[in-house]
Every structure is written in structure tokens, then in C-alpha cells.
Design a protein around this motif. Sequence first.
Motif, PDB file in Angstrom:
ATOM      1  N   UNK A 174       0.814  -1.215   0.000  1.00  0.00           N
ATOM      2  CA  UNK A 174       0.000   0.000   0.000  1.00  0.00           C
ATOM      3  C   UNK A 174       0.846   1.263   0.000  1.00  0.00           C
ATOM      4  N   UNK A 175       0.280   2.380  -0.477  1.00  0.00           N
ATOM      5  CA  UNK A 175       1.036   3.638  -0.554  1.00  0.00           C
ATOM      6  C   UNK A 175       1.478   4.126   0.815  1.00  0.00           C
ATOM      7  N   UNK A 176       2.490   4.989   0.820  1.00  0.00           N
ATOM      8  CA  UNK A 176       2.932   5.608   2.066  1.00  0.00           C
ATOM      9  C   UNK A 176       3.439   7.020   1.780  1.00  0.00           C
ATOM     10  N   UNK A 177       3.503   7.827   2.818  1.00  0.00           N
ATOM     11  CA  UNK A 177       4.051   9.173   2.693  1.00  0.00           C
ATOM     12  C   UNK A 177       5.568   9.083   2.564  1.00  0.00           C
ATOM     13  N   UNK A 178       6.118   9.936   1.709  1.00  0.00           N
ATOM     14  CA  UNK A 178       7.561   9.879   1.485  1.00  0.00           C
ATOM     15  C   UNK A 178       8.287  11.110   1.997  1.00  0.00           C
ATOM     16  N   UNK A 179       7.571  12.026   2.653  1.00  0.00           N
ATOM     17  CA  UNK A 179       8.245  13.193   3.186  1.00  0.00           C
ATOM     18  C   UNK A 179       7.285  14.307   3.538  1.00  0.00           C
ATOM     19  N   UNK A 180       7.850  15.436   3.967  1.00  0.00           N
ATOM     20  CA  UNK A 180       7.099  16.621   4.364  1.00  0.00           C
ATOM     21  C   UNK A 180       7.529  17.760   3.443  1.00  0.00           C
ATOM     22  N   UNK A 181       6.594  18.362   2.693  1.00  0.00           N
ATOM     23  CA  UNK A 181       6.988  19.411   1.742  1.00  0.00           C
ATOM     24  C   UNK A 181       7.633  20.624   2.400  1.00  0.00           C
ATOM     25  N   UNK A 182       7.415  20.808   3.700  1.00  0.00           N
ATOM     26  CA  UNK A 182       8.021  21.939   4.394  1.00  0.00           C
ATOM     27  C   UNK A 182       9.466  21.659   4.792  1.00  0.00           C
ATOM     28  N   UNK A 183       9.825  20.378   4.839  1.00  0.00           N
ATOM     29  CA  UNK A 183      11.152  20.013   5.334  1.00  0.00           C
ATOM     30  C   UNK A 183      12.011  19.305   4.301  1.00  0.00           C
ATOM     31  N   UNK A 184      11.391  18.762   3.271  1.00  0.00           N
ATOM     32  CA  UNK A 184      12.114  17.930   2.317  1.00  0.00           C
ATOM     33  C   UNK A 184      12.134  18.562   0.930  1.00  0.00           C
ATOM     34  N   UNK A 185      13.116  18.188   0.109  1.00  0.00           N
ATOM     35  CA  UNK A 185      13.120  18.675  -1.281  1.00  0.00           C
ATOM     36  C   UNK A 185      11.911  18.152  -2.037  1.00  0.00           C
ATOM     37  N   UNK A 186      11.422  18.948  -2.981  1.00  0.00           N
ATOM     38  CA  UNK A 186      10.258  18.562  -3.781  1.00  0.00           C
ATOM     39  C   UNK A 186      10.594  18.728  -5.260  1.00  0.00           C
ATOM     40  N   UNK A 187      10.295  17.704  -6.046  1.00  0.00           N
ATOM     41  CA  UNK A 187      10.584  17.732  -7.467  1.00  0.00           C
ATOM     42  C   UNK A 187       9.410  18.230  -8.280  1.00  0.00           C
ATOM     43  N   UNK A 188       9.706  18.809  -9.444  1.00  0.00           N
ATOM     44  CA  UNK A 188       8.652  19.274 -10.353  1.00  0.00           C
ATOM     45  C   UNK A 188       9.245  19.416 -11.749  1.00  0.00           C
ATOM     46  N   UNK A 189       8.362  19.569 -12.733  1.00  0.00           N
ATOM     47  CA  UNK A 189       8.795  19.792 -14.107  1.00  0.00           C
ATOM     48  C   UNK A 189       8.914  21.297 -14.347  1.00  0.00           C
ATOM     49  N   UNK A 190      10.110  21.808 -14.513  1.00  0.00           N
ATOM     50  CA  UNK A 190      10.267  23.234 -14.785  1.00  0.00           C
ATOM     51  C   UNK A 190       9.797  23.590 -16.199  1.00  0.00           C
ATOM     52  N   UNK A 191       9.650  22.569 -17.061  1.00  0.00           N
ATOM     53  CA  UNK A 191       9.149  22.807 -18.419  1.00  0.00           C
ATOM     54  C   UNK A 191       7.634  22.940 -18.463  1.00  0.00           C
ATOM     55  N   UNK A 192       6.951  22.700 -17.314  1.00  0.00           N
ATOM     56  CA  UNK A 192       5.499  22.843 -17.243  1.00  0.00           C
ATOM     57  C   UNK A 192       5.146  24.218 -16.674  1.00  0.00           C
ATOM     58  N   UNK A 193       3.952  24.330 -16.109  1.00  0.00           N
ATOM     59  CA  UNK A 193       3.539  25.567 -15.480  1.00  0.00           C
ATOM     60  C   UNK A 193       2.177  26.057 -15.911  1.00  0.00           C
ATOM     61  N   UNK A 194       1.687  25.584 -17.054  1.00  0.00           N
ATOM     62  CA  UNK A 194       0.364  25.991 -17.535  1.00  0.00           C
ATOM     63  C   UNK A 194      -0.681  24.931 -17.206  1.00  0.00           C
ATOM     64  N   UNK A 195      -0.398  23.684 -17.587  1.00  0.00           N
ATOM     65  CA  UNK A 195      -1.393  22.610 -17.374  1.00  0.00           C
ATOM     66  C   UNK A 195      -1.000  21.633 -16.281  1.00  0.00           C
TER      67      UNK A 195
END
Length: 381
Positions: A174-195
Motif C-alpha cells: 500500500x502507498x505511504x508518505x515519502x516526506x514533508x513538503x516543508x522540510x524535504x526537497x520537492x521535485x517538479x517539471x520546470x518545463x510545465x507551469x500551464x497545465x
Amino acid sequence: MVGLFAGIGGLELGLAAHGWNTELLCEIDAGARAVLSARFPDVEVHQDVTRLRALPAGTELVAAGFPCQDLSQAGRTAGITGARSGLVDEVFRLVRRRRGPRWLLIENVPFMLQLGRGQAMRHITAALENLGYMWAYRVVDARAFGLPQRRLRVLMLASRTEDPRPVLFGTDAGPRETGDPALDPCGFYWTEGVRGLGWAVNAVPTLKGGSGLGIASPPAVRLPSGEIVTPGIVDAERLQGFSRDWTAPALAAPGVRAGHRWKLVGNAVSVRMATWAAGRLADPSGEEIPGEQDPLTGQRWPTAAWGRAGKAYRVPVSTWPIHEPYEDLRWFLEDAQLLSARATAGFLRRAGRGTLRFPPGFLADMQNHLLRMGGYPQEAA
């Protein structure tokens, strides 16, 4: 075993960890073939699956991470009959020409479950059943194996003589939490932003192949400090479970640019995902298979299912079959670089035009990062 559409050998490395010996590899990409020749020096590497006449005698397993370009949301989505993804039929041709292998292991993107209202999956399962195979598949997440990359992939296992269900469905954590967005690095697509954004806590979103011109397209990571960085190619290799500089031999191939290594890594099979599948093949013991008689109806393909002889059944399991010790994304950013001012400015312009809701403080961090990088480039102002 034989590896078709072998890429840079992710499936083969994972299977080797549990005793499978690779007799033949087939891969059309020149850079990938250079990697395979360097990393599997005693294995014959064939270039064109359409010209491969037969499998070696005694082949017990065929692994095939067939091309996903026609199935991917990031690709052309031409479907299973597209020029690239339609090559899966070459797998069936080779299997038909020889009596058995015992196992057929196929890997691809989850979008294949949706494409053409399920046409791709109906094509593949019908072909398998015509060859006398019982099949099962499950969408799995690379994070289940401890890697901080949110990477969902379909693993399909089929056999004429064995039951693939205990292998794929025998464990479910089953799924689990992998971190806290306030304390841990967070990944994203810098090529996105609109959709879209691809936001992932203590993980990067799915590594992609980048452009066909050899232009790298890594994701970005917001560090707790507010800095925005992009992983380097060595980081990307490790995020896929390979050793550092695994793809360096690709540069010896004529015409291969450095950015092509990103394409090879983005298209690869996560080694740890393959290692888990190989371990389950070696020891398929586990829990009783849930939902064994839940018939599959309609055109939607679920996260997991199995079938044979024209009948298919859904299986209520998650994309996290196990919980391996989770590794912090920070450990995978040894080769990281600051996101450029141009890339940051482009993201902020797209974000301003769209209507996406962003995590609290994220756009402020992007603005501050742009200021630290010197502000808007002159030509982008």
C-alpha cells in the motif's frame, strides 16, 4: 534469458541479480548499444529486432521493454499500431517461432492502459492468448523500492506453463508518505507551469527521455532552502538504480551528443523494479491473491489484472507491492546544478498565464531564485 528492446540494460541487470544469464541483447539505438557492449561485454548485441530470425536455443525468459513513444502522453500517442510501439509484435513473432520460453516479461508506460480506449492492451492480451499464454500485469511505482522517483510502469508477466499471478500479486504494502513538503526537497517539471507541475514530495517526477535532438530535459527540485536545482546525469542514473556513469560509454558511438545520455536514462527500466520482479520469479510465495474472480468488464483497464482464454479479471492491489527503505532525495543530488535564470523566467511566465494552483510559497521561492540568478534575462524581459 534474452533482452529485446534492451535499452541500457535495466531489466537485464535486475534479472541478473537473481541468477538469470543474458544470452542475447537487441537494441537499435547506437548509444544504447555502446552502453550494452561495454557493460555486458560477453553478450552478443543485435541491432534490429525485425532482422532477428530466432531466439537462442534454451531461452527460458524473454524480457522486452518495447518502445513507448507511441503510447506515452509525452509522445505522439499513435497507439499500439504506431511505427515504434507496434514493434511489440516482433516479440510475439519470435516467441511463436520457438516452443516456449517459460516466461515473457514486458514493461511499458501506464498510459498504454488508456490509449485508444484500451486498444493497446486488447491487442497485447489477445496476441498472448493466441499463443497460449496466461498473462498478468500490475502498475508499480519505483518509490516502492526505495528510489525517490515517482515512476509508474506496467509490468506484464506471461507464461504458457506457469501461473504469473503469485509473482505479481503475492505482496501488497500500500502507498505511504515519502516526506514533508516543508522540510524535504520537492521535485517538479520546470518545463510545465500551464497545465501541470508533476509535484513530488521527497522525489522527482518521472524522468523523461528528453528531446530527439539530444537536448537534456531533467526535472527541477526545490530545496528546503528555497534554491531550485536540476539533477545531473549521474544523479539521474542513480535515480534509476544504475551505478554512476553507467551511460558514459554511449559517447563513444558516432554522432551521440552528451544530452543523449538523458534520453537513454529516461527511457530505461528502473533496475530496482526489475530486481523486485526477478526476486518474485525466484520466490513467488506470499499472500492469497485478492479478487481472483472479479471479471473485467467495459473498456477501462485497471491498475492490475490477469487473464487467459478470453477471460480477464481485475485485482485490487496497489502500485506499492513492498516498502523498501526509502532513500532521501538529497542523497541523489551530488551532480546537481542551479536552474538557470532563463529556465526559471520561462516557468514563471507560463505559471502567470495559467490557472494552476501551486503549493504554498512555491512561486515566491521561484521568484527569489530568479533574483539570485540575476533576474530576467535581457531577451526574456
